[in-house]
Design an enzyme around this catalytic site. Structure first.
Site, PDB file in Angstrom:
ATOM      1  N   LYS B  38       0.852  -1.200   0.000  1.00  0.00           N
ATOM      2  CA  LYS B  38       0.000   0.000   0.000  1.00  0.00           C
ATOM      3  C   LYS B  38       0.882   1.243   0.000  1.00  0.00           C
ATOM      4  CE  LYS B  38      -4.021   1.937   2.466  1.00  0.00           C
ATOM      5  NZ  LYS B  38      -4.887   1.786   3.649  1.00  0.00           N
ATOM      6  N   SER B 113      -9.689   1.657   2.665  1.00  0.00           N
ATOM      7  CA  SER B 113      -8.845   2.418   1.765  1.00  0.00           C
ATOM      8  C   SER B 113      -7.756   1.586   1.091  1.00  0.00           C
ATOM      9  CB  SER B 113      -8.197   3.571   2.536  1.00  0.00           C
ATOM     10  OG  SER B 113      -7.321   3.054   3.530  1.00  0.00           O
ATOM     11  N   SER B 137      -9.806  -0.455   6.969  1.00  0.00           N
ATOM     12  CA  SER B 137      -9.267  -0.307   5.613  1.00  0.00           C
ATOM     13  C   SER B 137      -8.614  -1.550   5.020  1.00  0.00           C
ATOM     14  CB  SER B 137      -8.279   0.852   5.564  1.00  0.00           C
ATOM     15  OG  SER B 137      -8.981   2.067   5.621  1.00  0.00           O
TER      16      SER B 137
END
Lengths: 470, 432, 89
Positions: B38, B113, B137
């Protein structure tokens, strides 16, 4: 009009590394941005870890200043936006400081002892440093050096109990001395102590003066501000509560623009740092001898006057220096260190640490032997200090005395000089015999002139008296 | 044996922000396995943007602790995955690099996210990926994309190098197509790191083994309350029935503090975010401010230009909830609510070993259909309790509703990752 | 209720520029969201910290810093080792 002063003093702690990262704090000789890492540069993703030694140093100060250390204290974020503040928040302590209460005793305005209460001591990190360049395009932006960013500070907050700039100076001197005795602070480092002051005239609003960066500045800034406030009151003007900045170069305080001080710091507990539970550590701290104890000892062991003892113990290096040079001759070492040497150092703006101990002691020994006059000894001292400033190796006092022929004129040679002076000034001799009081002083002066100060005036007076009696 | 990984597959779902096309890898338990990271996890020499324009061009000079661990485990780090800017979102549409599509249905969002990480795994671009979970997330996109995602216990995985959104909640965690891979990646990143003061020194994870027999599973009524899609609720209920069939003992329970959870989460996370995001002033990194303007002017203009509307909204709300006069009303009470959630979990975990419910109240949202901010925030209601309490939680695929994946959420006691992964594996094997 | 003026004030404290055109929308969203947060009001007393760990330290031993080159790597047009910033007036 009663003056009320409270101080907030920021002192750098003398650790090897910064408060929350491993960068060295020994940055003053190095180029900008050479003592920085992701943590103190505020790079994304970096996390702070507290320096244990900084906490121990802060606790040492808390213990020496008689503070109470609560069971739990906590770091908090103080949010504000400034380019030298790498994370846009300063890690400090807010409603749970490391230490509360405490006091420092100083000599008050009336000469008696006065106790100044402390509100709290908390730990925080120093921001970086902004550098404003001159004119043109370079004057339109600023340059930042983050070497100082993250250096550990303690902030010591006093109750508003100081009643004059002089007391404020005495308070700071005592505080500085105490911090140095504790080994937690080095006053010779530039910017190691900075002061904000709250000043009011009783019955009126208080004004905060920020940005006082030197000891000398404190007294000046306070005096300026008090004069300004008193003047306003006399003119029936209203003193508004505000923050003012001290302008060191001009010696004045100026109002900060309203937007800048209308701060809402939005404090909240720092989620990246654990709580501090260190109250029990205080018991394990052994304090060294502190200025008050040393003052008492100097009076008792060396027979010094309170004034000399206070001066000599008011600075750790000076006190250590004195103890190195005074063995066997404290009665000579005290005035020569506290009065004469300090005067010469102030004049040169030279720190005591630069004075060659052995050379100075050799001079005191010559004074003790009375092999030079006081006047010549001062000359020798000045020469020694000049040698330090020039970087030439220091000479011992006897070498200088011999080289410059400063040895005191004594015995037969001085009798010879006196005899010849008396022969040259028959009129004065006659005046003396006639009982004119000024004549003897004139004759002594002439002998001093002839020996270039290398004779003791009392001795000369005695010899003149003896010779003229014959 | 080490080697090189050539990352040739195309990225049709916009899962990556930065791809490393040819990477060296070493020996170790992850040797040669392609892993997506990420883009809020710092990678030395590889741009790290948090999907924000404000970090455009930023190249970290250091690796996050988890990256160091992955490299020494032999992983092939093949790129940085798309996300909602700074982790603020539930769809991965709030990215300066455009939205990511859900591989299960490209007209849908992958969740957020960590949507890029989930999409990269679900589409088979990588075998596993790292995400971060502040309020759900990791679990949300795992649920929406039909894969497994674990949020570890707060303190189990070092946050050193994780670009902070809300420090007191977030953890880095694994996403993978099955529980085994998820546990493998977790076993590499879990552990003590002296560079993170909130990290804890605990024994390494145990080898993964399916285990559900005799476990007591609590099912709080609040996890099936108002706002949970009935179809999703049904899928999850039957998944919990299957856990019972496998030998678990299922008990009903309640979590009264749930009514405060979402507000407590948003007040706290926005406050922390407002503070964390102050440093993006363009001075030390990121696009430069206008140097000839006065500081505050240049700074606020930069923030307006380079932060998205959602990020600015959260900074404003966070500033508001911490500001003088409101702190006692919002921030302080949110902390109290947080401790209420924690004690609710503590109470429940005296009776049960695992708490189960849906991961998300719905299936994946349609792309471009994001509604008003508050409605989006409400979607986090089932994931934030674990973050508030700091407990571990895993989302495992448990079926579909309307053809779209549904996730079963299993929450455990602090540091009981092994236990919830064992249950997740039992479920996966039993339902396969 | 939060007024437009209050939102503007918060934007000023937060140093976040907002356009006049955005103000209306931000204000209504603000009120909706803060209205939801008001559920916390039914909690009687607040806590100021939920930090549970204590006494985590590092020793006072210097570690290598970044090189000046790495420290300046991400800054725009550094000057003589310094980082440039807009001037605070």
């Amino acid at each position: 009009m009663t003056v009320i002063i409270g101080l907030e003093i920021h002192c750098q702690l003398n650790t090897q590394t910064k408060l929350f990262c491993g960068c060295s704090t020994d940055y003053r000789e190095d180029g900008p941005n050479t003592h920085v890492c992701p943590v103190c540069l505020g790079l994304p993703g970096s996390l702070p870890i507290t320096n244990r030694q900084a906490v121990i140093y802060a606790l040492r100060v808390a213990k020496a200043l008689h503070c109470e250390v609560p069971e739990v204290s906590e770091f908090a974020r103080k949010n504000y936006f400034y380019p030298d503040l790498a994370k846009a928040y300063q890690i400090t302590q807010y409603d749970k400081p490391l230490a509360v209460g405490g006091y420092i005793d100083i000599e008050g305005e009336d000469g008696g002892e006065k106790r100044i209460q402390l509100t709290r001591i908390h730990m925080e990190e120093d921001p970086g440093r902004l550098l404003h360049m001159g004119s043109g395009d370079r004057g339109r932006y600023t340059l930042v050096d983050y070497n100082r960013s993250g250096v550990p500070l303690i902030e010591i907050v006093t109750e508003p109990e100081l009643s004059s700039p002089k007391e404020a100076r005495r308070f700071l001197n005592k505080l500085r001395a105490t911090l140095e005795y504790l080994g937690t602070f080095d006053s010779e480092k530039e910017g190691s102590l900075r002061v904000d002051a709250n000043i009011s005239i009783k019955g009126h609003e208080r004004v905060e003066v920020k940005n006082i960066t030197s000891y000398k500045g404190v007294e000046k800034a306070l005096m300026f501000e008090i004069t300004r406030q008193k003047g306003m009151i006399r003119r029936n003007a209203t003193i508004v509560r505000e923050t003012r900045h001290y302008q060191e170069a001009r010696g004045v305080t100026t109002s900060a623009r309203s937007k800048e001080f209308e701060h809402d710091y939005r404090y909240f507990p720092e989620p990246d740092l654990a709580l501090l539970r260190v109250s029990s550590w205080v018991d394990e701290i052994t304090l060294p001898e502190l200025p008050d104890a040393r003052l008492d000892r100097f009076m008792k062991d060396y027979g010094l006057s309170k004034n000399h003892a206070r001066t000599l113990t008011g600075d750790l290096r000076l006190a250590d220096f004195f103890e190195e040079v005074c063995t066997g001759i404290p009665e000579i070492a005290a005035p020569w260190t506290a009065d004469i040497l300090l005067g010469e150092l102030n004049y040169r703006d030279m720190p005591i640490s630069k004075v060659p101990v052995q050379a100075f002691r050799s001079l005191l020994m010559e004074v003790k032997k009375a092999s030079v006059t006081d006047k010549s000894a001062v000359e020798v001292l000045r020469l020694m200090l000049n040698q330090v400033m020039d970087g030439t190796p220091p000479e011992m006092a006897d070498e200088i005395i011999a080289r410059l022929g400063l040895a005191k004129e004594e015995g037969d040679s001085i009798v010879e000089i006196v005899t010849s002076v008396l022969a040259e000034h028959e009129a004065a001799v006659a005046d003396h015999r006639a009982g004119k009081p000024g004549a003897i002083n004139f004759l002594v002066g002439q002998v001093m002139k002839a020996t270039r100060g290398r004779a003791d005036p009392k001795e000369i007076g005695r010899i003149i008296g003896d010779l003229l009696k014959e | 044996m080490g080697g090189r990984f050539v990352f040739e597959k195309p990225d049709p779902h916009n899962a990556f922000i930065t791809r490393c096309m040819d990477v060296a890898y070493g020996d170790g338990p992850l040797s040669g396995i392609p892993i997506g990271i990420k883009d809020n996890i710092s990678t030395a020499g590889i741009p790290t943007t948090c999907a924000s324009k404000i970090l455009e061009g930023y190249i970290p000079p250091y690796d996050a602790h988890v990256i160091t661990l992955l490299r020494s485990a032999g992983a092939a780090i093949v790129g940085k995955t798309n996300m909602d800017e700074f982790g603020m979102g539930t769809t991965t549409e709030n990215s300066a690099y455009g939205p990511t599509q859900n591989p299960a249905d490209p007209t849908r969002a992958p969740g957020g996210s960590s949507g890029g990480s989930a999409a990269a795994v679900a589409s088979g671009l990588v075998r596993m990926a790292l995400g971060t979970d502040t309020g759900g997330s990791i679990r949300c996109p795992a649920s929406f994309c039909g894969i497994v995602g674990l949020k570890p216990t707060y303190g189990r995985v070092s946050r050193h190098g994780l670009i902070a959104y809300a420090n007191s909640f977030e953890q880095i965690g694994p996403l993978a197509r099955n529980v085994g891979d998820c546990a493998l990646l977790y076993s590499v990143i879990a552990g003590y790191d002296p560079k993170d003061g909130t990290s804890l020194d605990l024994p390494p994870p145990a080898p993964l083994q399916a285990e559900i027999q005799g476990k007591r599973i609590g099912v709080p009524a609040e996890f099936f309350g108002e706002g949970v899609n009935p179809e999703v609720a049904d899928v999850v209920r039957s998944a919990i029935d299957r856990l019972a069939d496998l030998g678990a003992e299922v008990v009903s329970c309640t979590m009264p503090s749930m009514r405060y959870a979402l507000a407590a989460y948003y007040v706290t996370s926005m406050g922390e975010a407002a503070s964390n995001l102050g440093r993006y002033d363009g001075v030390r990194y990121g696009p430069a401010p206008e140097f000839f303007r006065p500081w505050h002017d240049a700074y606020s203009r930069l923030r307006k230009e380079y932060f998205s509307e959602e990020v600015r909204r959260r900074i404003l709300l966070g500033t508001f909830s911490l500001s003088a006069g409101y702190q006692g009303k919002y921030y302080a009470k949110a902390q109290k609510a947080r401790s209420m959630v924690r004690s609710d979990f503590n109470r429940l975990f005296e009776e049960v070993d695992i708490i189960a419910g849906p991961t998300m109240p719905s299936v994946a949202f349609r792309l471009g259909k994001s509604c008003d901010p508050l409605s989006m925030y409400l979607a986090d209601i089932l994931t934030v309790p674990a973050n508030l309490a700091g407990i571990p939680a895993v989302s495992v695929p448990c079926g579909t509703a309307g053809g779209l994946p549904v996730g079963l959420q299993l929450m455990g006691r602090h540091f009981a990752e092994d236990e919830i992964l064992a249950a997740a594996l039992a479920f996966e094997e039993g339902s396969a | 209720m939060v007024s437009k003026e209050e939102v503007e004030h918060i934007a000023a404290i937060a140093d976040i520029g907002i356009d006049d055109s955005e103000l209306e929308l931000f204000t209504s969203q603000f009120n909706e969201i803060i209205g939801y947060f008001d559920i916390l009001d039914s909690i009687e007393e607040g806590l100021d910290s939920t930090q549970t760990r204590h006494n985590v330290f590092r020793e006072d031993v210097p570690l290598p810093s970044l090189s000046q080159e790495d420290a300046l790597l991400n800054s725009t047009d550094p000057e003589d080792g310094f980082i440039r910033a807009p001037r605070v007036i």
